[in-house]
Each structure stands twice: as structure tokens, then as C-alpha cells.
Design a protein around this motif. Structure first.
Motif, mmCIF file in Angstrom:
data_model
loop_
_atom_site.group_PDB
_atom_site.id
_atom_site.type_symbol
_atom_site.label_atom_id
_atom_site.label_comp_id
_atom_site.label_asym_id
_atom_site.label_seq_id
_atom_site.Cartn_x
_atom_site.Cartn_y
_atom_site.Cartn_z
ATOM 1 N N GLY A 149 0.748 -1.108 -0.464
ATOM 2 C CA GLY A 149 -0.309 -0.391 0.284
ATOM 3 C C GLY A 149 0.625 1.138 -0.445
ATOM 4 N N SER A 150 2.184 0.895 1.038
ATOM 5 C CA SER A 150 2.938 2.624 0.812
ATOM 6 C C SER A 150 3.662 2.873 -0.411
ATOM 7 N N SER A 151 3.747 1.890 -1.076
ATOM 8 C CA SER A 151 4.882 1.354 -2.548
ATOM 9 C C SER A 151 3.690 2.385 -3.692
ATOM 10 N N SER A 152 2.436 1.815 -3.825
ATOM 11 C CA SER A 152 1.335 2.139 -4.529
ATOM 12 C C SER A 152 1.558 4.544 -4.313
ATOM 13 N N ILE A 153 1.060 4.712 -2.789
ATOM 14 C CA ILE A 153 1.490 5.566 -2.189
ATOM 15 C C ILE A 153 2.762 6.595 -3.267
ATOM 16 N N HIS A 154 3.620 5.956 -3.353
ATOM 17 C CA HIS A 154 4.518 6.498 -3.530
ATOM 18 C C HIS A 154 4.453 6.903 -4.800
ATOM 19 N N HIS A 155 3.761 5.668 -6.177
ATOM 20 C CA HIS A 155 3.872 6.613 -6.733
ATOM 21 C C HIS A 155 2.096 7.215 -7.083
ATOM 22 N N ALA A 156 1.567 7.039 -6.132
ATOM 23 C CA ALA A 156 0.236 8.428 -6.200
ATOM 24 C C ALA A 156 0.918 10.167 -6.237
ATOM 25 N N LEU A 157 1.587 9.933 -5.150
ATOM 26 C CA LEU A 157 2.034 10.939 -4.981
ATOM 27 C C LEU A 157 3.608 11.520 -5.452
ATOM 28 N N ALA A 158 4.426 10.402 -6.346
ATOM 29 C CA ALA A 158 4.378 11.798 -7.243
ATOM 30 C C ALA A 158 3.795 11.865 -8.488
ATOM 31 N N ALA A 159 2.769 11.200 -9.396
ATOM 32 C CA ALA A 159 1.966 11.606 -10.130
ATOM 33 C C ALA A 159 1.299 12.350 -9.448
ATOM 34 N N GLY A 160 1.014 13.075 -8.579
ATOM 35 C CA GLY A 160 0.576 14.217 -7.545
ATOM 36 C C GLY A 160 0.892 15.548 -8.299
ATOM 37 N N LEU A 161 2.350 15.265 -7.886
ATOM 38 C CA LEU A 161 3.591 16.437 -7.792
ATOM 39 C C LEU A 161 3.798 16.346 -8.873
ATOM 40 N N ALA A 162 3.588 15.448 -10.359
ATOM 41 C CA ALA A 162 3.737 15.601 -11.877
ATOM 42 C C ALA A 162 2.369 16.724 -11.809
ATOM 43 N N LEU A 163 1.119 16.585 -11.309
ATOM 44 C CA LEU A 163 -0.263 17.972 -12.224
ATOM 45 C C LEU A 163 -0.016 18.824 -11.136
ATOM 46 N N ALA A 164 0.443 18.793 -10.065
ATOM 47 C CA ALA A 164 0.515 19.858 -9.522
ATOM 48 C C ALA A 164 1.658 21.183 -9.906
ATOM 49 N N GLU A 165 2.694 20.361 -10.822
ATOM 50 C CA GLU A 165 3.549 21.437 -11.556
ATOM 51 C C GLU A 165 2.703 21.728 -13.219
ATOM 52 N N LEU A 166 1.974 20.795 -13.669
ATOM 53 C CA LEU A 166 0.858 21.370 -13.881
ATOM 54 C C LEU A 166 0.098 22.277 -14.287
ATOM 55 N N VAL A 167 -0.926 22.069 -12.965
ATOM 56 C CA VAL A 167 -2.096 22.810 -12.274
ATOM 57 C C VAL A 167 -1.061 24.275 -11.910
ATOM 58 N N GLY A 168 0.111 23.852 -11.761
ATOM 59 C CA GLY A 168 0.617 25.255 -11.304
ATOM 60 C C GLY A 168 0.332 25.629 -9.580
ATOM 61 N N GLU A 169 0.077 24.568 -9.109
ATOM 62 C CA GLU A 169 0.077 24.615 -7.628
ATOM 63 C C GLU A 169 1.077 23.222 -6.804
ATOM 64 N N PRO A 170 2.384 24.671 -6.763
ATOM 65 C CA PRO A 170 3.459 23.190 -6.159
ATOM 66 C C PRO A 170 3.007 22.967 -4.896
ATOM 67 N N GLN A 171 3.685 21.460 -4.735
ATOM 68 C CA GLN A 171 3.032 20.697 -3.092
ATOM 69 C C GLN A 171 3.858 20.257 -2.141
ATOM 70 N N PRO A 172 4.655 21.154 -1.367
ATOM 71 C CA PRO A 172 6.007 20.561 -1.085
ATOM 72 C C PRO A 172 5.631 19.784 0.063
ATOM 73 N N GLU A 173 4.821 19.939 0.608
ATOM 74 C CA GLU A 173 4.905 18.829 1.685
ATOM 75 C C GLU A 173 4.723 17.737 1.049
ATOM 76 N N TRP A 174 3.654 17.446 0.155
ATOM 77 C CA TRP A 174 3.998 15.972 -0.584
ATOM 78 C C TRP A 174 5.190 15.715 -0.920
ATOM 79 N N GLU A 175 5.848 16.239 -1.689
ATOM 80 C CA GLU A 175 7.901 15.866 -1.717
ATOM 81 C C GLU A 175 8.113 15.445 -0.671
ATOM 82 N N LEU A 176 7.696 16.105 0.051
ATOM 83 C CA LEU A 176 8.582 15.890 1.911
ATOM 84 C C LEU A 176 8.357 14.442 1.665
ATOM 85 N N ALA A 177 7.294 14.407 2.129
ATOM 86 C CA ALA A 177 6.415 13.057 2.431
ATOM 87 C C ALA A 177 6.352 11.638 1.618
ATOM 88 N N GLY A 178 6.602 12.248 0.469
ATOM 89 C CA GLY A 178 7.640 10.914 -0.719
ATOM 90 C C GLY A 178 8.657 10.459 -0.228
#
Length: 351
Positions: A149-178
Motif C-alpha cells: 500500500g505504501s509503495s502504491s502511495i509513493h507512486h501516487a505522490l509522484a503523479a500528484g506532484l506531476a499534476l501539481a506542476e502542471l496546474v501551477g500549484e506546488p505541493q512541497p509537503e507531498w514531496e517531503l512525504a514522498g
């Protein structure tokens, strides 16, 4: 693969839900995986209805109920890896369709889901497995963390960060958590709940992108002989003589992501005995008895086959979703375990 995607669409419920089998439960992780497969297989309208379904079931805290059966909640608990996975589906949709309006529509749900997941990160870096719900409100947290489950979440956080960059809303707390999560998966396996009898516990750190390169090959080598059954696929559980199609195809994608195409192709061919004449896939096969068990075709098995086929063939731009070359890597910062920071070794930016 188009025929197989059509069999998934045939099991979709009128409201857009994609259950495991007709009349069975729907959970948002397998539902999103099926939506990804529908898109790859050309069932665009069915995929769009599936994604629309996710918006109607997300709760204010960002989680989804663990089990929904024909429009009713069967288990209110929120499971973190399930609630993270919409991010993977939305990034996959972007890779395939380049539809900015779609990303903007689903970004708030992705953000709420990942914010909730990150709020349940444990001190050592793993993510708590689930949170109970009681009478319509959040309850106690299950503080155990699961490797898969945590491995899948790691993948999802990376995808979330890619989306955050795309929409221009950085999420540094996700990067720290990932980054903390990746470190835990690589260096602190002993702190996760022991589910080592399950093959998912074995290959998921590779599939989810936390363990790659030589470390990834080493992890696969550890239990290859335990789980791989020649000419049939891989075991779901090491103690049972039961090979399963979804797990086999996930290992296929993990191997291909490592660059091990020969074994990936061989395993993909090996599991095709589970395909029927209509393009559906049996869940698994008990080889001493020479019988498909359980006696049902599952949408999640068909979805895993389609995604593996796409990754092996490179047919759509979404074929990178598990390989992850379009996803950011997360630096290891703020570690609380006393280990030296892996920031220099892990690096940052695009992998």
C-alpha cells in the motif's frame, strides 16, 4: 486488448462504478485502474463515466469508502492507498489525452485525497493503512503500514506532484512525504507490517518506483523462486498453489520498468492461459487441480493485462505510467530515523 476493454465496460454499472465482478464490491483503487485500462482500450466514454463516479463518492476529508456495493457503502473505512490512486489515473489520462480541462476538473479531488493520505504518515515514513469511520465521521487510525500500500502511495505522490506542476500549484509537503516514504521502503522494511507471504509485498516497491536500479534487481531476485511458477505466472500467496493474473501482470510492469524485458515478456505470455475466448480473464488458476479459481472473471485482472500490454508495446503515451520517466523523483529530506539524508544519492528532478 480492445476486446478485453469491452469486457470491462460490459461490467460497468449504470452510475459509472466498475466492480470487481457484476454485483460485487467497487473500491476506488481497482476502479481507477479499470478506468485507465478502458482509456487504453479505446472505451473513452466508459472511462470518462468511471472518473466522474469518483467525484460523487469522495468525502470531505479527501477519503473514499473502502467498499461500495451497487450504490451503497458496505465498508465506511478509508484506506490510504485507495484514496491516493486517483492521482495516478488523472496523470495517466493526461499522458494519453492531453486534456487540460479534465486535469483541472479532477485536480481538487486529487489534492484532497493526497492531503488526507499525507496526514496519516507515520514517524518512520510509512503511511498508516486505514482510518475507521463511525456514524459518518472519522474514527480511529490503523497505525500499521503496509509495504504494498505504501509503495502504491509513493507512486501516487509522484503523479500528484506531476499534476501539481502542471496546474501551477506546488505541493512541497507531498514531496517531503514522498521522500521520507521512499526511504522507509528502501531502508526500513522491518517497520512495516509483515505480509511477506504475499507476492505484492515483494515486487510493489519496484512497481511503485521507490526501489529501482540494482536495488530493484536485487529485490526481485530475493523471492523469484518463491513466487514464480514456470509457464503459469506468479503466486498470490507463497503458501498456496494459486497463480493470479493481476499479480503476474504487475510483476511484468515492474520488470519492464527495470529494463528486464525478456522476463517481462515471458511472464506476460505465460499468464495468457487465463484468457477466455471472449477476451475476459479468469482471476487465477489452482495448478494441482488444473482449475480456474474462483470461477469468475474480474475487471481488475483484465485491467492489469491491458496496462501491461500497453507498457510492453508502447502503444499509447500512457505506457509510461508505471515506468515513471514522466514523474518527478522525491528527495529524502527531513528524515526522523537517524539515517543520513539520501538527498544526494537519490537526486531530484525528472527520473
Amino acid at each position: 486488448m480492445a476486446r478485453t476493454a469491452a469486457t470491462i465496460a460490459a461490467m460497468q454499472e449504470p452510475d459509472g462504478a466498475i466492480p470487481w465482478t457484476p454485483g460485487d464490491k467497487t473500491d476506488v483503487w481497482n476502479h481507477v485502474e479499470a478506468a485507465m485500462a478502458l482509456l487504453v482500450g479505446g472505451e473513452v466514454e466508459a472511462a470518462e463515466r468511471a472518473y466522474e463516479w469518483t467525484l460523487g463518492w469522495q468525502r470531505p476529508d479527501g477519503s473514499w469508502p473502502m467498499k461500495i456495493v451497487e450504490g451503497s457503502v458496505a465498508d465506511e473505512s478509508g484506506e490510504t492507498n485507495m484514496s491516493a490512486y486517483l492521482a495516478v489515473g488523472v496523470w495517466h489520462h493526461w499522458l494519453v489525452r492531453r486534456d487540460a480541462d479534465f486535469v483541472r476538473r479532477y485536480w481538487p479531488a486529487v489534492r484532497r485525497g493526497l492531503d488526507w493520505v499525507v496526514s496519516l504518515q507515520l514517524p518512520f515514513g510509512g503511511i498508516a493503512w486505514s482510518q475507521a469511520w463511525e456514524d459518518g465521521s472519522p474514527g480511529p487510525v490503523n497505525a500499521d503500514a503496509l509495504v504494498a500500500g505504501s509503495s502504491s502511495i509513493h507512486h501516487a505522490l509522484a503523479a500528484g506532484l506531476a499534476l501539481a506542476e502542471l496546474v501551477g500549484e506546488p505541493q512541497p509537503e507531498w514531496e517531503l512525504a514522498g521522500g521520507r516514504l521512499a526511504h522507509a521502503l528502501r531502508d526500513h522494511r522491518d517497520l512495516f507490517l509483515d505480509k511477506s507471504e504475499f507476492s505484492m509485498d515483494w515486487y510493489y516497491p519496484v512497481l511503485g518506483g521507490a526501489v529501482r536500479g540494482e536495488a530493484g534487481f536485487g529485490r526481485i531476485a530475493e523471492k523469484w523462486d518463491t513466487f514464480v511458477v514456470d509457464d503459469l505466472g506468479i503466486l498470490c500467496v507463497s503458501t498456496n498453489p494459486w497463480v493470479t493474473g493481476a499479480e503476474t501482470c504487475e510483476l511484468v510492469m515492474a520488470l519492464e520498468a527495470l529494463g528486464d524485458r525478456d522476463r517481462a515478456l515471458r511472464l506476460f505470455a505465460d499468464m495468457q492461459h487465463l484468457r477466455d475466448d471472449e477476451g475476459r480473464y479468469w482471476t487465477g488458476y489452482v495448478y494441482p487441480d488444473e482449475v480456474n479459481w474462483p470461477g469468475e472473471h474480474t475487471t481488475y485482472t483484465a485491467a492489469a493485462v491491458i496496462l501491461a500490454a500497453d507498457q510492453l508495446s508502447g502503444t499509447t503515451p500512457g505506457s509510461d505510467i508505471m515506468r515513471g520517466t514522466t514523474l518527478p523523483r522525491m528527495a529524502e529530506l527531513g528524515l526522523e530515523c537517524g539515517c543520513p539524508s539520501g538527498e544526494v544519492a537519490q537526486g531530484s528532478g525528472r527520473s
